[in-house]
Design an enzyme around this catalytic site. Structure first.
Site, mmCIF file in Angstrom:
data_model
loop_
_atom_site.group_PDB
_atom_site.id
_atom_site.type_symbol
_atom_site.label_atom_id
_atom_site.label_comp_id
_atom_site.label_asym_id
_atom_site.label_seq_id
_atom_site.Cartn_x
_atom_site.Cartn_y
_atom_site.Cartn_z
ATOM 1 C CB ILE A 1 -0.830 0.065 1.305
ATOM 2 C CG1 ILE A 1 -1.559 -1.255 1.578
ATOM 3 C CG2 ILE A 1 -1.819 1.242 1.287
ATOM 4 C CD1 ILE A 1 -1.949 -1.426 3.044
ATOM 5 C CG HIS A 2 2.978 3.221 -2.916
ATOM 6 N ND1 HIS A 2 2.761 2.104 -3.679
ATOM 7 C CD2 HIS A 2 3.205 4.223 -3.785
ATOM 8 C CE1 HIS A 2 2.860 2.425 -4.961
ATOM 9 N NE2 HIS A 2 3.123 3.707 -5.063
#
Ligand code: UD1
Ligand code: UDP
Length: 379
Positions: free
Chosen positions: A217-218
């Site tokens: 996740i980013h």
């Protein structure tokens, strides 16, 4: 032919390995590559590790811009890149993808008439609230040679009015567009056997022969919005009741978990023996983790594609994707940050993995194709 290659963010450093390798193996007498690292990513595990592991030549320049707001970061890069272009006078500047380093390279080069080669051209999310969508549109429209990894990307450019059957001489007003396959497919094929020999991240995490989920996740749209980040982690906590979930955390995410999730919820995540929060891993480690996973959950562009390369189902933590082909095959599902959809899609994929992965990313030689076209144009 002299090219200046701009890299800065993790995925660009990895992509650059494919072009540099092709130059080293086939074009060493014909191509001089000057590598410029903008310094957008700077932690060792977001930058140096890839140079060490993937045999990328040491950058000739590093602008050390570091982290800042979009405007400040991009402005510093434009200034630094312009200086280098004046000094080096290359035949082309090579830009990858859609980061602020890409945008800076495009603006700097177009204004002083350095022809731009855009690798990963034509991709669109049709969502201009993404910084990447702005960056890639500007870069495409300033480019002379556009290499699209997919048919959908090529078609997007056609729809935007790019000429398709035009004759040279090619320039910013008469650009040339190719559909040529994905440079990251080149890399995944090349490095996957090496990854098995050189890394043991699976054993280190105690996951050999165990079904597990790999997640990354980013995206700012997930990390910066507490509700969305919370919903994604709610789903992860639930999945971890049955399966280990490995999460190599992007530094942006590590920071924002602390501010955007309640302390109690953070504790639940940290206390779960099945949630393995680890620092960013090297590319070879990432490939090994991808190859052995039962399921991949991600908002990363690169990781979506690698899921497909390694024939793993993918739950995409976004409302839309630029890589529409992989969703059309059924190998990936758009789950957004919706806990119920994430869980439903994950359970379905864990019950039965899709079998159909048609070849949509080329033949593993996109880098050679691009270099041939650049050389043709240069002479
Ligand atoms: C950038 C790209 C994104 C790409 C991603 C790949 C833009 C607008 N975004 O997002 O398209 O998918 O890289 O990973 O260019 N940080 C560190 N150490 C580092 C780098 C970053 O701690 O080495 C932290 C800083 O707090 C920084 C934050 O991460 O503010 C975000 O970094 P930044 O490069 O601005 O954007 P990314 O989210 O990495
Ligand atoms: N990657 C990596 N280590 C990690 C996470 C990702 O080497 O801990 C690699 C991944 O295999 C892919 C690339 O980084 O090749 C994707 O980069 P990222 O997700 O940061 O950006 P995006 O592709 O979304 O722009």
């Amino acid at each position: 032919m002299k090219i200046v290659t701009i890299i800065g963010a993790r995925p660009q450093i990895i992509k650059a390995a494919a072009l540099s390798r092709a130059i080293r193996e086939h074009y060493v007498d014909q191509v001089q590559e000057i590598i410029v690292h903008t310094g957008q990513h700077y932690d060792d595990n977001m930058s140096q590790v890839f140079f060490d592991e993937l045999q990328i030549p040491r950058p000739d320049y590093n602008l050390h811009v570091g982290s800042a707001t979009h405007g400040v970061q991009t402005a510093k890069m434009i200034e630094g890149i312009e200086d280098i272009l004046f000094k080096e006078l290359p035949d082309f500047i090579v830009l990858y993808g859609d980061t602020n380093s890409t945008l800076a390279g495009a603006v700097a080069a177009a204004k002083i008439h350095t022809p731009i080669v855009h690798i990963e051209a034509g991709l669109r999310s049709f969502n201009k609230s993404m910084p990447e969508e702005i960056n890639r549109i500007v870069c495409d429209h300033c480019s002379t040679l556009l290499f699209s990894p997919t048919k959908a990307g090529f078609d997007n450019l056609k729809r935007e009015g790019f000429p398709i059957d035009n004759e040279g001489p090619y320039n910013i007003d008469n650009p040339k567009v190719y559909h040529c396959g994905d440079i990251m497919y080149d890399n995944s094929l090349y490095f996957s056997a090496i990854a098995e020999q050189k890394t043991d991240v699976i054993n280190r995490l105690g996951l050999r022969d165990k079904p597990y989920v790999l997640a990354t996740i980013h995206r700012d749209s997930n990390t910066d919005q507490p509700k969305r980040l919370g919903a994604i982690f709610d789903a992860i906590v639930k999945i971890a009741e049955e399966h280990p979930v490995v999460l190599p955390l992007h530094p942006r995410t590590s920071k924002l978990i602390k501010t955007n999730l309640s302390e109690q919820f953070q504790q639940t995540i940290f206390d779960s023996a099945n949630i393995k929060l680890i620092p960013p891993v090297s590319f070879l480690e990432m490939i090994q983790l991808e190859r052995h996973a039962s399921l991949i959950m991600t908002d990363s562009g690169g990781v979506q594609k690698e899921s497909y390369f390694f024939r793993k189902p993918c739950v995409i933590l976004r409302p839309e994707t630029e890589w529409v082909e992989i969703v059309k095959t059924g190998a990936a599902t758009l789950a957004d940050a919706d806990k119920d959809i994430i869980l439903e899609a994950s359970q379905e994929y864990l019950r039965q993995s899709p079998a159909n992965y048609p070849e949509i990313f080329g033949d593993g030689h996109a880098a050679e194709f691009m270099l041939e076209k650049m050389l043709e144009l240069c002479h």
